[in-house]
Design a protein around this motif. Structure first.
Motif, PDB file in Angstrom:
ATOM      1  N   GLU A  94      -1.242  -5.883   8.371  1.00 14.95           N
ATOM      2  CA  GLU A  94      -0.239  -4.940   8.881  1.00 14.95           C
ATOM      3  C   GLU A  94       0.401  -5.530  10.127  1.00 14.95           C
ATOM      4  OE1 GLU A  94      -0.362  -0.314   8.933  1.00 14.95           O
ATOM      5  OE2 GLU A  94      -1.225  -0.988  10.833  1.00 14.95           O
TER       6      GLU A  94
ATOM      7  N   THR B 171       2.115  -5.566   5.164  1.00 11.33           N
ATOM      8  CA  THR B 171       2.862  -4.320   5.269  1.00 11.33           C
ATOM      9  C   THR B 171       3.537  -4.265   6.629  1.00 11.33           C
ATOM     10  OG1 THR B 171       1.328  -3.147   3.821  1.00 11.33           O
ATOM     11  CG2 THR B 171       2.714  -1.803   5.262  1.00 11.33           C
TER      12      THR B 171
ATOM     13  N   ARG C  45       5.587  -2.279   9.500  1.00 16.64           N
ATOM     14  CA  ARG C  45       5.889  -0.970  10.045  1.00 16.64           C
ATOM     15  C   ARG C  45       6.866  -1.175  11.195  1.00 16.64           C
ATOM     16  NH1 ARG C  45       0.527   2.491  10.707  1.00 16.64           N
ATOM     17  NH2 ARG C  45       2.069   4.167  10.515  1.00 16.64           N
TER      18      ARG C  45
END
Length: 203
Positions: free
Chosen positions: A8, A32, A34
């Motif tokens: 992340e 991922t 964000r």
């Protein structure tokens, strides 16, 4: 160069167009992405006069607030004939009392080129500095540029920022007319990410 081992990554931006670009490039690597929006983070004031300096401001703010590693991008278009402008002030040219309007910024850029009777082709380059920062303060910096020219009128509805007036060298369509996947092979940001590939085990 330090390897990024996580799954992340916080992209230190409120620009969802940038987030989409990063996710398209880093997603296949199992990462991922964000954004500041996910954490309701304020947008820090960019007070430096270099791309790297402003990227560092954004990365430090994001890491400090979340404890996550953060990737900050500071990018802009540099138009020959405008004395290096907009450059680090690329987004500032789009500021209005109700938010950013890049149609206004693109129109201003073209009008200033016209006023100066700048020769054609009106060459330009998109520049991106990426700064990857870990919570322990370690950071890596990478740079990418995409050469091209400014065209008028605006062309295309994809992309973001100044994409509709930037035609990359060797092509007859603007970034605004290209699919995201195609642009991602040519963009300044993609080139900076390619330079950063070793961080993600893709050297």
């Amino acid at each position: 160069m330090r390897r990024f081992e996580g799954s992340e990554l916080l992209i230190a931006t409120h620009n969802l167009g940038k987030l989409e670009e990063f996710q398209a490039i880093l997603g296949p690597l199992g990462i991922t992405c964000r954004s500041n929006v996910d954490f309701d983070l304020p947008e820090p004031e960019e007070t430096e006069q270099t791309f790297e300096g402003n990227a560092r401001i954004k990365a430090v703010a994001a890491v400090t607030a979340t404890g996550l590693p953060a990737l900050a991008d500071d990018s802009g278009i540099i138009i020959d004939g405008l004395d290096g402008a907009p450059g680090v002030h690329t987004a500032d040219w789009a500021e209005t009392p109700t938010g950013r309007d890049f149609k206004i910024a693109m129109t201003r850029a073209w009008q200033e080129l016209e006023a100066r009777k700048a020769p054609t082709p009106r060459t330009a380059r998109f520049h991106a500095t990426l700064l990857l920062r870990w919570p322990d303060g370690h950071e890596e910096v990478f740079v990418g540029e995409a050469e091209g020219q400014v065209v008028w009128p605006m062309r295309g509805a994809t992309g973001h920022g100044y994409d509709p007036i930037f035609m990359p060298a060797g092509h007859d369509r603007t970034f605004g007319e290209m699919a995201l996947e195609e642009k991602n092979h040519l963009s300044h940001r993609a080139k900076a990410l390619a330079a950063m590939a070793a961080c993600f085990g893709k050297a």
